[in-house]
Design a protein around this motif. Structure first.
Motif, PDB file in Angstrom:
ATOM      1  N   ASN A  66     -24.635  30.752 -81.541  1.00  0.00           N
ATOM      2  CA  ASN A  66     -25.068  30.705 -82.939  1.00  0.00           C
ATOM      3  C   ASN A  66     -24.417  31.812 -83.768  1.00  0.00           C
ATOM      4  N   ARG A  69     -20.871  30.673 -84.420  1.00  0.00           N
ATOM      5  CA  ARG A  69     -20.873  29.584 -85.414  1.00  0.00           C
ATOM      6  C   ARG A  69     -21.105  30.136 -86.812  1.00  0.00           C
ATOM      7  N   ASP A  70     -22.086  31.014 -86.946  1.00  0.00           N
ATOM      8  CA  ASP A  70     -22.411  31.560 -88.262  1.00  0.00           C
ATOM      9  C   ASP A  70     -21.260  32.396 -88.827  1.00  0.00           C
ATOM     10  N   ARG A  74     -19.182  31.579 -92.327  1.00  0.00           N
ATOM     11  CA  ARG A  74     -18.945  32.561 -93.390  1.00  0.00           C
ATOM     12  C   ARG A  74     -17.460  32.694 -93.720  1.00  0.00           C
ATOM     13  N   PRO A  79     -22.595  28.073 -96.383  1.00  0.00           N
ATOM     14  CA  PRO A  79     -23.449  27.027 -95.812  1.00  0.00           C
ATOM     15  C   PRO A  79     -24.237  26.333 -96.915  1.00  0.00           C
ATOM     16  N   LYS A  82     -27.821  21.521 -93.245  1.00  0.00           N
ATOM     17  CA  LYS A  82     -27.582  21.112 -91.853  1.00  0.00           C
ATOM     18  C   LYS A  82     -27.608  19.605 -91.777  1.00  0.00           C
ATOM     19  N   VAL A  88     -23.607  22.698 -89.212  1.00  0.00           N
ATOM     20  CA  VAL A  88     -23.818  23.427 -90.459  1.00  0.00           C
ATOM     21  C   VAL A  88     -22.873  22.817 -91.482  1.00  0.00           C
TER      22      VAL A  88
END
Length: 151
Positions: A66, A69-70, A74, A79, A82, A88
């Motif tokens: 996670n 992914r985040d 960015r 984002p 979902k 995302v």
């Protein structure tokens, strides 16, 4: 540069430079869905899977799936929600990508560059959430390495 609309479920041929406007991200190394159709797996890096697992045949970063992914989200945009499947959804500027060909299934392995952060594989390594995968990194150089070698 070629705009590819007809390749929604096929791999962009190796050596082709193409545009990718990001629409969704699955995990820290892809796939990244492009509005133009392709699904990209970032070249040269390895991230944990979305469920946090590492595959036995690839480097295993300490950061969670996670977190990777985040960080990827960015770097490619903002984002905006979902999907039902857990992707995302993102909105961001068009990327310029260079295909290395098939990354298994209908994913295209590619080196991509963002107008905001430059080389995305290098930027992801700099976040500390992914690792270089030597088997696929193959001498790729990031900004400071390029400048130090006069390239």
């Amino acid at each position: 540069m070629i705009t590819i609309l007809a390749l929604a479920t096929t791999v962009v041929p190796a050596g082709t430079t193409f545009r990718c406007t990001p629409t969704r991200v699955w995990d820290g190394d892809g796939p990244l869905w492009c509005a133009e159709g392709p699904r990209i797996r970032l070249s040269g890096i390895a991230a944990r899977e979305a469920d946090g697992a590492c595959r036995s045949n690839q480097p295993c970063p300490a950061a969670s799936g996670n977190a990777a992914r985040d960080a990827f989200v960015r770097l490619v945009g903002t984002p905006v929600g979902k999907s039902r499947e857990g992707h995302v959804l993102v909105k961001g500027p068009a990327l310029t990508c260079r295909s290395l060909g098939n990354a298994k299934g209908v994913r295209t392995a590619a080196w991509c560059s963002s107008p905001q952060v430059g080389d995305l594989s290098c930027a992801m390594v700099a976040t500390g959430t992914v690792l270089k995968w030597p088997r696929y990194w193959r001498g790729h150089r990031c900004g400071a390495e390029r400048r130090a070698n006069g390239r």
